[in-house]
Design a protein around this motif. Structure first.
Motif, PDB file in Angstrom:
ATOM      1  N   LEU A  47       7.772  -7.437   2.794  1.00  0.00           N
ATOM      2  CA  LEU A  47       6.932  -7.484   1.603  1.00  0.00           C
ATOM      3  C   LEU A  47       5.937  -6.338   1.635  1.00  0.00           C
ATOM      4  O   LEU A  47       5.284  -6.093   2.645  1.00  0.00           O
ATOM      5  N   VAL A  48       5.809  -5.657   0.504  1.00  0.00           N
ATOM      6  CA  VAL A  48       4.789  -4.625   0.352  1.00  0.00           C
ATOM      7  C   VAL A  48       3.588  -5.209  -0.386  1.00  0.00           C
ATOM      8  O   VAL A  48       2.458  -5.170   0.095  1.00  0.00           O
ATOM      9  N   ALA A  49       3.864  -5.765  -1.561  1.00  0.00           N
ATOM     10  CA  ALA A  49       2.791  -6.329  -2.390  1.00  0.00           C
ATOM     11  C   ALA A  49       3.398  -7.213  -3.456  1.00  0.00           C
ATOM     12  O   ALA A  49       4.558  -7.022  -3.842  1.00  0.00           O
ATOM     13  N   LYS A  64      -2.883  -2.419   2.795  1.00  0.00           N
ATOM     14  CA  LYS A  64      -4.076  -2.581   1.954  1.00  0.00           C
ATOM     15  C   LYS A  64      -4.890  -1.298   1.947  1.00  0.00           C
ATOM     16  O   LYS A  64      -5.098  -0.682   2.976  1.00  0.00           O
ATOM     17  N   GLY A  65      -5.348  -0.928   0.763  1.00  0.00           N
ATOM     18  CA  GLY A  65      -6.167   0.261   0.630  1.00  0.00           C
ATOM     19  C   GLY A  65      -5.381   1.508   0.254  1.00  0.00           C
ATOM     20  O   GLY A  65      -5.952   2.452  -0.289  1.00  0.00           O
ATOM     21  N   ARG A  66      -4.094   1.529   0.532  1.00  0.00           N
ATOM     22  CA  ARG A  66      -3.276   2.684   0.162  1.00  0.00           C
ATOM     23  C   ARG A  66      -2.356   2.386  -1.019  1.00  0.00           C
ATOM     24  O   ARG A  66      -2.051   3.262  -1.819  1.00  0.00           O
ATOM     25  N   PHE A  67      -1.900   1.143  -1.109  1.00  0.00           N
ATOM     26  CA  PHE A  67      -0.961   0.755  -2.153  1.00  0.00           C
ATOM     27  C   PHE A  67      -1.651  -0.213  -3.120  1.00  0.00           C
ATOM     28  O   PHE A  67      -2.436  -1.063  -2.694  1.00  0.00           O
ATOM     29  N   THR A  68      -1.317  -0.076  -4.396  1.00  0.00           N
ATOM     30  CA  THR A  68      -1.872  -0.962  -5.413  1.00  0.00           C
ATOM     31  C   THR A  68      -0.764  -1.423  -6.339  1.00  0.00           C
ATOM     32  O   THR A  68      -0.031  -0.593  -6.903  1.00  0.00           O
ATOM     33  N   ILE A  69      -0.664  -2.740  -6.509  1.00  0.00           N
ATOM     34  CA  ILE A  69       0.321  -3.299  -7.413  1.00  0.00           C
ATOM     35  C   ILE A  69      -0.386  -3.729  -8.691  1.00  0.00           C
ATOM     36  O   ILE A  69      -1.523  -4.192  -8.666  1.00  0.00           O
ATOM     37  N   SER A  70       0.297  -3.562  -9.808  1.00  0.00           N
ATOM     38  CA  SER A  70      -0.293  -3.966 -11.081  1.00  0.00           C
ATOM     39  C   SER A  70       0.812  -4.280 -12.074  1.00  0.00           C
ATOM     40  O   SER A  70       1.960  -3.853 -11.903  1.00  0.00           O
TER      41      SER A  70
END
Length: 115
Positions: A47-49, A64-70
């Motif tokens: 799992l990434v996010a 956390k802190g490098r990848f952002t899911i939206s």
């Protein structure tokens, strides 16, 4: 037939950024939990996010802190913004959608980070 289509992968130098997109074929996916996983050669899929239908997010601790899911405005699209990429981020990235008994996967998009 339900489809999840990923895009945005490619080759990037270490320290660079990429934005992955996953488009679901039906607006009903706005009610689904959607996530990004990745699988590097010789390793298990991880799992990434993930993001719930209400917008709650969860991340692999190491990312956390490098990848952002939206989610997109239509909510049946999900994005993964990846910054400060490292060679160890090289993997095939898969989009996943889940609700109840449904558990669907996209075909994957390759991300390669060169050193």
């Amino acid at each position: 037939q339900v489809q999840l289509v990923e895009s945005g992968g490619g080759l990037v130098q270490a320290g660079g950024s990429l934005r992955l997109s996953c488009a679901a074929s039906d607006s009903i996916f706005s009610f689904y939990y959607m996530a990004w996983y990745r699988q590097a050669p010789g390793k298990q899929r991880e799992l990434v996010a993930g993001v719930s239908d209400s917008g709650a997010t969860n991340y692999a601790d190491s990312l956390k802190g490098r990848f952002t899911i939206s989610r997109g405005n239509t909510k049946n699209t999900v994005y993964l913004q990846m910054n400060s990429l490292k060679p160890e981020d090289t993997a095939v990235y898969y989009c996943n959608a889940r609700r109840g008994l449904f558990n669907g996967w996209g075909q994957g998009t390759q991300v390669t980070v060169s050193s």
